[in-house]
Design a protein around this motif. Structure first.
Motif, PDB file in Angstrom:
ATOM      1  N   GLU A 179       0.838  -1.201   0.000  1.00 45.90           N
ATOM      2  CA  GLU A 179       0.000   0.000   0.000  1.00 45.90           C
ATOM      3  C   GLU A 179       0.871   1.249   0.000  1.00 45.90           C
ATOM      4  O   GLU A 179       1.957   1.267   0.588  1.00 45.90           O
ATOM      5  CB  GLU A 179      -0.911   0.006   1.228  1.00 45.90           C
ATOM      6  CG  GLU A 179      -2.041  -1.005   1.162  1.00 45.90           C
ATOM      7  CD  GLU A 179      -3.016  -0.838   2.321  1.00 45.90           C
ATOM      8  OE1 GLU A 179      -2.905   0.166   3.052  1.00 45.90           O
ATOM      9  OE2 GLU A 179      -3.874  -1.718   2.492  1.00 45.90           O
ATOM     10  N   GLY A 180       0.384   2.296  -0.658  1.00 41.46           N
ATOM     11  CA  GLY A 180       1.137   3.546  -0.727  1.00 41.46           C
ATOM     12  C   GLY A 180       2.152   3.570  -1.844  1.00 41.46           C
ATOM     13  O   GLY A 180       2.957   4.511  -1.934  1.00 41.46           O
ATOM     14  N   GLY A 181       2.154   2.530  -2.674  1.00 39.40           N
ATOM     15  CA  GLY A 181       3.054   2.504  -3.818  1.00 39.40           C
ATOM     16  C   GLY A 181       4.449   1.993  -3.513  1.00 39.40           C
ATOM     17  O   GLY A 181       5.320   2.016  -4.389  1.00 39.40           O
ATOM     18  N   ARG A 182       4.693   1.521  -2.299  1.00 37.58           N
ATOM     19  CA  ARG A 182       6.023   1.008  -1.970  1.00 37.58           C
ATOM     20  C   ARG A 182       6.222  -0.403  -2.530  1.00 37.58           C
ATOM     21  O   ARG A 182       5.268  -1.144  -2.742  1.00 37.58           O
ATOM     22  CB  ARG A 182       6.247   0.991  -0.456  1.00 37.58           C
ATOM     23  CG  ARG A 182       6.379   2.355   0.161  1.00 37.58           C
ATOM     24  CD  ARG A 182       6.911   2.274   1.586  1.00 37.58           C
ATOM     25  NE  ARG A 182       6.023   1.545   2.480  1.00 37.58           N
ATOM     26  CZ  ARG A 182       6.357   0.447   3.143  1.00 37.58           C
ATOM     27  NH1 ARG A 182       7.562  -0.082   3.005  1.00 37.58           N
ATOM     28  NH2 ARG A 182       5.488  -0.134   3.950  1.00 37.58           N
ATOM     29  N   VAL A 183       7.500  -0.748  -2.718  1.00 38.36           N
ATOM     30  CA  VAL A 183       7.888  -2.074  -3.187  1.00 38.36           C
ATOM     31  C   VAL A 183       8.726  -2.756  -2.112  1.00 38.36           C
ATOM     32  O   VAL A 183       9.588  -2.125  -1.488  1.00 38.36           O
ATOM     33  CB  VAL A 183       8.701  -1.971  -4.498  1.00 38.36           C
ATOM     34  CG1 VAL A 183       9.314  -3.323  -4.868  1.00 38.36           C
ATOM     35  CG2 VAL A 183       7.810  -1.464  -5.623  1.00 38.36           C
ATOM     36  N   LEU A 184       8.466  -4.041  -1.870  1.00 36.18           N
ATOM     37  CA  LEU A 184       9.264  -4.852  -0.961  1.00 36.18           C
ATOM     38  C   LEU A 184       9.912  -5.965  -1.768  1.00 36.18           C
ATOM     39  O   LEU A 184       9.220  -6.778  -2.385  1.00 36.18           O
ATOM     40  CB  LEU A 184       8.393  -5.437   0.152  1.00 36.18           C
ATOM     41  CG  LEU A 184       9.134  -6.211   1.247  1.00 36.18           C
ATOM     42  CD1 LEU A 184       9.965  -5.251   2.112  1.00 36.18           C
ATOM     43  CD2 LEU A 184       8.155  -6.983   2.133  1.00 36.18           C
ATOM     44  N   GLU A 185      11.229  -5.990  -1.763  1.00 33.79           N
ATOM     45  CA  GLU A 185      11.986  -7.002  -2.497  1.00 33.79           C
ATOM     46  C   GLU A 185      12.148  -8.248  -1.633  1.00 33.79           C
ATOM     47  O   GLU A 185      12.425  -8.144  -0.439  1.00 33.79           O
ATOM     48  CB  GLU A 185      13.352  -6.416  -2.839  1.00 33.79           C
ATOM     49  CG  GLU A 185      14.295  -7.345  -3.561  1.00 33.79           C
ATOM     50  CD  GLU A 185      15.616  -6.670  -3.857  1.00 33.79           C
ATOM     51  OE1 GLU A 185      16.005  -6.637  -5.032  1.00 33.79           O
ATOM     52  OE2 GLU A 185      16.256  -6.169  -2.905  1.00 33.79           O
ATOM     53  N   PHE A 186      12.007  -9.438  -2.245  1.00 35.22           N
ATOM     54  CA  PHE A 186      12.150 -10.661  -1.474  1.00 35.22           C
ATOM     55  C   PHE A 186      12.667 -11.801  -2.351  1.00 35.22           C
ATOM     56  O   PHE A 186      12.710 -11.695  -3.585  1.00 35.22           O
ATOM     57  CB  PHE A 186      10.820 -11.046  -0.813  1.00 35.22           C
ATOM     58  CG  PHE A 186       9.757 -11.529  -1.763  1.00 35.22           C
ATOM     59  CD1 PHE A 186       9.563 -12.895  -1.992  1.00 35.22           C
ATOM     60  CD2 PHE A 186       8.919 -10.628  -2.419  1.00 35.22           C
ATOM     61  CE1 PHE A 186       8.573 -13.339  -2.858  1.00 35.22           C
ATOM     62  CE2 PHE A 186       7.929 -11.062  -3.287  1.00 35.22           C
ATOM     63  CZ  PHE A 186       7.758 -12.427  -3.509  1.00 35.22           C
ATOM     64  N   ALA A 187      13.061 -12.876  -1.710  1.00 38.51           N
ATOM     65  CA  ALA A 187      13.503 -14.083  -2.402  1.00 38.51           C
ATOM     66  C   ALA A 187      13.112 -15.291  -1.558  1.00 38.51           C
ATOM     67  O   ALA A 187      12.959 -15.184  -0.338  1.00 38.51           O
ATOM     68  CB  ALA A 187      15.011 -14.066  -2.628  1.00 38.51           C
ATOM     69  N   VAL A 188      12.953 -16.426  -2.207  1.00 40.51           N
ATOM     70  CA  VAL A 188      12.604 -17.670  -1.523  1.00 40.51           C
ATOM     71  C   VAL A 188      13.605 -18.738  -1.943  1.00 40.51           C
ATOM     72  O   VAL A 188      13.872 -18.916  -3.137  1.00 40.51           O
ATOM     73  CB  VAL A 188      11.167 -18.129  -1.844  1.00 40.51           C
ATOM     74  CG1 VAL A 188      10.832 -19.397  -1.066  1.00 40.51           C
ATOM     75  CG2 VAL A 188      10.164 -17.026  -1.527  1.00 40.51           C
ATOM     76  N   ARG A 189      14.156 -19.451  -0.975  1.00 41.32           N
ATOM     77  CA  ARG A 189      15.160 -20.479  -1.240  1.00 41.32           C
ATOM     78  C   ARG A 189      14.797 -21.731  -0.445  1.00 41.32           C
ATOM     79  O   ARG A 189      14.451 -21.624   0.723  1.00 41.32           O
ATOM     80  CB  ARG A 189      16.536 -19.952  -0.819  1.00 41.32           C
ATOM     81  CG  ARG A 189      17.710 -20.912  -0.969  1.00 41.32           C
ATOM     82  CD  ARG A 189      18.096 -21.126  -2.417  1.00 41.32           C
ATOM     83  NE  ARG A 189      18.512 -19.901  -3.069  1.00 41.32           N
ATOM     84  CZ  ARG A 189      19.762 -19.427  -3.081  1.00 41.32           C
ATOM     85  NH1 ARG A 189      20.707 -20.060  -2.413  1.00 41.32           N
ATOM     86  NH2 ARG A 189      20.055 -18.335  -3.753  1.00 41.32           N
ATOM     87  N   GLY A 215      22.299  -4.889   4.741  1.00 38.69           N
ATOM     88  CA  GLY A 215      21.996  -6.206   4.204  1.00 38.69           C
ATOM     89  C   GLY A 215      20.949  -6.131   3.117  1.00 38.69           C
ATOM     90  O   GLY A 215      20.567  -5.049   2.672  1.00 38.69           O
ATOM     91  N   SER A 216      20.465  -7.296   2.696  1.00 43.73           N
ATOM     92  CA  SER A 216      19.487  -7.336   1.614  1.00 43.73           C
ATOM     93  C   SER A 216      18.842  -8.714   1.553  1.00 43.73           C
ATOM     94  O   SER A 216      19.166  -9.613   2.336  1.00 43.73           O
ATOM     95  CB  SER A 216      20.165  -7.027   0.266  1.00 43.73           C
ATOM     96  OG  SER A 216      21.000  -8.101  -0.137  1.00 43.73           O
ATOM     97  N   ALA A 217      17.974  -8.885   0.567  1.00 41.91           N
ATOM     98  CA  ALA A 217      17.290 -10.155   0.350  1.00 41.91           C
ATOM     99  C   ALA A 217      18.185 -11.206  -0.290  1.00 41.91           C
ATOM    100  O   ALA A 217      17.805 -12.379  -0.345  1.00 41.91           O
ATOM    101  CB  ALA A 217      16.061  -9.938  -0.533  1.00 41.91           C
TER     102      ALA A 217
END
Length: 290
Positions: free
Chosen positions: A7-17, A33-35
């Motif tokens: 919501e609000g136009g934000r992006v959440l970056e993710f990964a699945v392993r 850090g990061s995804a």
């Protein structure tokens, strides 16, 4: 890497392993850090069948910055992420600055979180009886010292440190962080983990320093929840040689979280405690939740 639109136009970056039907684990990274998954950290878990979900906190990688975010705000983003993935029950794990965010997720998504794994986690900045920076190396004294001097000073310090980290050779980084690294951590940083970590952090800082600045502000402000109210099992692992997040932080958490079981490793530091042991640490937590 995938993107979730919030919501609000934000992006959440993710990964699945890991295996699609394996026990789900939401992993909260450190600062910076990061995804980007690190095989040197995650392999011991995915080999045992765990499904690891990683993400980039706001301002890191491709995740949209969120100035003024609290630790609790990030946990709400994670709750939405796990909704998106259709996960009905899961464990949370947090390393270093990820520890408070793991605790926050256990509060924000209490019906689904069955246990919490803390690896070398920070305690609250305003924790009663804790001298927050005591025992830390010089760089962390400087970093957290900036937190009481306003955003302009915080941003300047973070920018200086990010310039050293960004695209740096692991050996050079180890030399520059010498005050933070006992020998066991220096050895990990110049080994296989060092290359993994460089990729992980470089991606997190590729778009700028906002994530690191927001993390610093979130850690040194009220977290937005009371960790003492967590009722699910908590497993804590801390190295006695840790100079990034000294053992006193783990001891404070062990004394104040009612469901915690603490494991203090005498020969480990901040990095070595998290490399190669995740699978065993998760197995012990999962045993308690079953």
């Amino acid at each position: 890497m995938e993107s979730l639109h919030l919501e609000g136009g934000r992006v959440l970056e993710f990964a699945v392993r890991g295996p699609e039907r394996g026990p789900a684990v939401l992993f909260h990274h450190g600062m910076p850090g990061s995804a980007v998954p690190m095989d040197s950290v995650f392999a011991s878990a995915t080999e045992r069948g765990y499904r690891l979900v990683t993400y980039s906190r706001a301002g890191y990688g491709a995740s949209t910055p969120l100035p003024g975010r609290t630790v609790a705000d990030t946990a709400e983003d994670c709750r939405v992420l796990m909704d998106h993935l259709g996960v009905h029950r899961y464990l949370v794990a947090g390393w270093s600055a990820g520890g408070p965010h793991a605790l926050a997720t256990a509060v924000a998504d209490s019906p689904r979180v069955s246990g919490v794994l803390l690896i070398a986690s920070f305690a609250p900045h305003d924790a009663e009886g804790l001298e927050f920076v005591n025992g830390m190396g010089v760089q962390n004294h400087v970093l957290f010292g900036a937190a009481s001097r306003g955003e302009r000073k915080e941003r300047a310090i973070v920018s200086q440190m990010a310039a050293v980290v960004r695209d740096g050779d692991p050996s050079d980084l180890a030399a520059g962080m010498a005050s933070l690294l006992p020998h066991v951590d220096a050895a990990e940083l110049t080994g296989v983990y060092g290359a993994d970590n460089a990729t992980h952090m470089n991606h997190g800082l590729a778009a700028g320093d906002d994530g690191w600045l927001e993390d610093l502000q979130a850690l040194t402000a009220p977290w937005g929840f009371d960790p003492r109210g967590i009722t699910v099992p908590v497993e804590l692992w801390h190295g006695a040689l840790d100079r990034m997040v000294p053992l006193a932080h783990g001891q404070w958490l062990a004394a104040h979280l009612p469901t915690i079981r603490a494991h203090v490793e005498s020969g480990h530091g901040h990095i070595s405690i998290g490399v190669g042991g995740l699978g065993d640490q998760l197995d012990r937590l999962r045993y308690r939740t079953s």
